[in-house]
Design a protein around this motif. Structure first.
Motif, PDB file in Angstrom:
ATOM      1  N   ALA A  65     -11.738 141.907  -0.528  1.00 41.12           N
ATOM      2  CA  ALA A  65     -13.505 142.777  -0.510  1.00 41.12           C
ATOM      3  C   ALA A  65     -13.522 143.468   0.563  1.00 41.12           C
ATOM      4  CB  ALA A  65     -14.629 141.912   0.409  1.00 41.12           C
ATOM      5  N   SER A  66     -12.452 144.163   1.083  1.00 41.18           N
ATOM      6  CA  SER A  66     -11.722 145.238   1.619  1.00 41.18           C
ATOM      7  C   SER A  66     -11.656 146.455   0.549  1.00 41.18           C
ATOM      8  CB  SER A  66     -10.900 145.536   2.857  1.00 41.18           C
ATOM      9  OG  SER A  66     -11.221 145.000   3.888  1.00 41.18           O
ATOM     10  N   ALA A  67     -10.476 145.871  -0.387  1.00 39.84           N
ATOM     11  CA  ALA A  67      -9.833 146.750  -1.228  1.00 39.84           C
ATOM     12  C   ALA A  67     -11.018 147.210  -2.538  1.00 39.84           C
ATOM     13  CB  ALA A  67      -8.526 145.963  -1.819  1.00 39.84           C
ATOM     14  N   VAL A  68     -11.612 146.551  -2.855  1.00 45.69           N
ATOM     15  CA  VAL A  68     -12.519 147.208  -3.675  1.00 45.69           C
ATOM     16  C   VAL A  68     -13.289 148.337  -2.936  1.00 45.69           C
ATOM     17  CG1 VAL A  68     -14.873 146.083  -5.099  1.00 45.69           C
ATOM     18  CG2 VAL A  68     -12.911 144.279  -4.933  1.00 45.69           C
ATOM     19  N   MET A  69     -14.061 147.739  -1.924  1.00 44.93           N
ATOM     20  CA  MET A  69     -15.069 148.644  -0.978  1.00 44.93           C
ATOM     21  C   MET A  69     -13.945 150.097  -0.570  1.00 44.93           C
ATOM     22  SD  MET A  69     -17.198 147.097   2.015  1.00 44.93           S
ATOM     23  CE  MET A  69     -15.879 146.412   2.697  1.00 44.93           C
ATOM     24  N   VAL A  70     -12.830 150.284  -0.794  1.00 50.47           N
ATOM     25  CA  VAL A  70     -11.964 151.584  -0.460  1.00 50.47           C
ATOM     26  C   VAL A  70     -11.972 151.800  -2.076  1.00 50.47           C
ATOM     27  CG1 VAL A  70      -9.681 152.206  -0.323  1.00 50.47           C
ATOM     28  CG2 VAL A  70     -10.427 150.285   1.246  1.00 50.47           C
ATOM     29  N   THR A  71     -12.127 151.275  -3.338  1.00 50.24           N
ATOM     30  CA  THR A  71     -11.812 151.780  -4.164  1.00 50.24           C
ATOM     31  C   THR A  71     -12.577 152.778  -4.737  1.00 50.24           C
ATOM     32  OG1 THR A  71     -10.046 149.667  -4.823  1.00 50.24           O
ATOM     33  CG2 THR A  71     -11.242 151.230  -7.105  1.00 50.24           C
ATOM     34  N   ILE A  72     -13.838 151.505  -4.630  1.00 47.29           N
ATOM     35  CA  ILE A  72     -15.658 152.156  -4.836  1.00 47.29           C
ATOM     36  C   ILE A  72     -15.456 153.687  -3.844  1.00 47.29           C
ATOM     37  CG2 ILE A  72     -17.864 152.144  -4.209  1.00 47.29           C
ATOM     38  CD1 ILE A  72     -17.592 148.881  -5.027  1.00 47.29           C
ATOM     39  N   ILE A  73     -15.075 153.592  -3.173  1.00 50.41           N
ATOM     40  CA  ILE A  73     -14.988 155.331  -2.103  1.00 50.41           C
ATOM     41  C   ILE A  73     -14.745 156.220  -2.301  1.00 50.41           C
ATOM     42  CG2 ILE A  73     -14.841 156.096   0.682  1.00 50.41           C
ATOM     43  CD1 ILE A  73     -15.980 153.866   1.800  1.00 50.41           C
ATOM     44  N   LEU A  74     -12.811 155.507  -2.996  1.00 47.50           N
ATOM     45  CA  LEU A  74     -12.350 156.587  -3.067  1.00 47.50           C
ATOM     46  C   LEU A  74     -12.786 157.184  -4.629  1.00 47.50           C
ATOM     47  CD1 LEU A  74      -9.238 155.125  -2.517  1.00 47.50           C
ATOM     48  CD2 LEU A  74     -10.639 157.047  -1.324  1.00 47.50           C
ATOM     49  N   HIS A  75     -13.815 156.228  -5.519  1.00 46.87           N
ATOM     50  CA  HIS A  75     -13.865 156.887  -6.895  1.00 46.87           C
ATOM     51  C   HIS A  75     -15.086 157.220  -6.872  1.00 46.87           C
ATOM     52  CE1 HIS A  75     -13.929 156.509 -11.082  1.00 46.87           C
ATOM     53  NE2 HIS A  75     -14.843 156.345 -11.395  1.00 46.87           N
TER      54      HIS A  75
END
Length: 415
Positions: free
Chosen positions: A116-126
């Motif tokens: 879940a953390s990895a997905v949220m980080v990727t979304i924020i970055l993108h």
């Protein structure tokens, strides 16, 4: 497959996911010109997993020392890179450190939190450009609204006691404030939805979004608008549409507080919604020529703390009155409270009765009370249209409101 190997593979996959975004973002940079790409992020996650695997043998120091070393290396690479392009952004450095920690977390066994953390980080970055664009267009009042909502939700809510106080045990500070946050969040969401849509999209779109926040307030705005824009069928269609939105909103509030009421409540709410929606469509199809209408004045204000406190005070009063009447007059006395409360606000009595139905009143009493409050509030909209607008606005509006009330009473009598 061995569980340790599975956790290692998950860590690698999370690193590659974040690295994929970082590599795509820097895809035009020459080979060797990026601080970190897909391979580096994958290796960072694997290094975190290996550090966690060595914890039993080397202790927690291995994780701390490795994290410090990775931060130093990424920071040095960033410093060298910034000397050339003068870009001082630290996003990649922070993302690399987070990726390492996600590898540690995955190896320690908390895969759900790591994913879940990895997905949220990727979304924020993108969504970098989208977020920056939004910040450029936010006003000071809108920032205050977001911060105030954060204050009353994630700061104040967790510290409130979750137990009953006061006469008849009617007041639970945590639950009362949670309901305040619920209403405030709906209102702020509606405001930004309306702002993104734009005021020039028409009365019906504004009514659809404004009905989420407050159908009564929107009714008053449209009724006053009739003096400047005499298009009664169009305005009546907007009021009916906003009113139709109120009934699903009631169901949403009940679903959050006491979903067991839904099987009994939804027929009457659905009947009222369909009645208003059908009448709104009829008025829309018979609308007058109206040209371009500026609906900027209909946009709701960003969330403010004082209205939320007023709602909380109203909620406390209704809870005390409802429990007091129940103690002295029985459950049927609550229907009188519902009718009176519906004159000003349907949300407070809805949330109160839904909460009471969990442990102190019957489902039938709660459903009847909520329906009576919705009927009263629907009648109020007809009165507002008359006093704030004009009789010509009431002629297309009142039949639709009457149809919704008739359907609600019919449904209520059959259940």
């Amino acid at each position: 497959m061995d569980s340790t190997l599975l956790r290692l593979l998950v860590a690698l996959a999370l690193g590659l996911l974040i690295g994929l975004q970082r590599g795509w973002h820097e895809r035009h940079a020459p080979a060797g010109g990026r601080i970190a790409g897909i391979r580096t992020f994958g290796l960072l996650a694997v290094s975190g997993a290996l550090s966690a695997a060595l914890l039993p043998a080397l202790g927690p120091g291995i994780v701390i020392v490795t994290a410090a070393g990775i931060t130093l290396l990424l920071g040095l690479a960033h410093w060298l890179d910034s000397r050339e392009d003068h870009d001082v952004g630290m996003t990649t450095v922070v993302a690399g450190l987070i990726t390492y920690l996600l590898g540690v977390l995955a190896m320690m066994g908390d895969l759900s939190l790591a994913v879940a953390s990895a997905v949220m980080v990727t979304i924020i970055l993108h969504f970098k450009q989208t977020l920056h664009h939004a910040l450029e267009h936010l006003s000071d009042a809108e920032i205050r609204g977001i911060l105030q909502l954060a204050l009353i939700s994630v700061v104040l809510l967790p510290v409130l006691p979750n137990q009953s106080y006061g006469p008849w045990g009617a007041l639970n500070p945590y639950e009362i404030w949670l309901l305040v946050v619920l209403i405030a969040g709906i209102s702020l969401t509606a405001y930004f939805a309306m702002r993104l849509t734009g005021p020039g999209k028409g009365v019906l779109i504004t009514s659809l979004l404004g009905g989420i926040a407050s159908s009564t307030a929107l009714t008053l705005s449209l009724a006053r608008m009739h003096a400047q824009i005499p298009v009664p069928r169009l305005l009546a269609s907007g009021i009916l549409l906003a009113t139709a939105i109120m009934y699903p909103r009631i169901l949403l509030e009940v679903a959050v507080v006491n979903p067991q009421l839904l099987p009994t409540l939804w027929p009457s709410m659905l009947a009222m919604m369909l009645g208003c929606a059908a009448a709104s469509l009829w008025c829309w199809r018979r609308k007058e020529p109206f040209g371009s209408i500026n609906t900027a004045t209909l946009a709701t204000e960003p969330f403010k703390l004082w209205p939320a406190l007023q709602f909380g005070a109203l909620l406390v009063v209704i809870m005390l009155v409802a429990h007091g009447i129940r103690a002295h007059m029985g459950e049927q006395g609550l229907w009188l409270v519902a009718i009176v409360a519906g004159l000003t606000d349907v949300d407070a009595i809805t949330l109160t009765l839904a909460r009471m139905a969990r442990d102190s009143i019957s489902t039938e009493t709660a459903v009847t009370g909520i329906t009576l409050a919705a009927i009263t509030n629907t009648l109020v909209k007809g009165g507002l249209a008359f006093f704030a607008g004009h009789w010509t606005l009431c002629r297309p509006l009142w039949p639709g409101l009457a149809l919704a009330i008739l359907l609600a009473l019919l449904t209520l009598s059959l259940t």
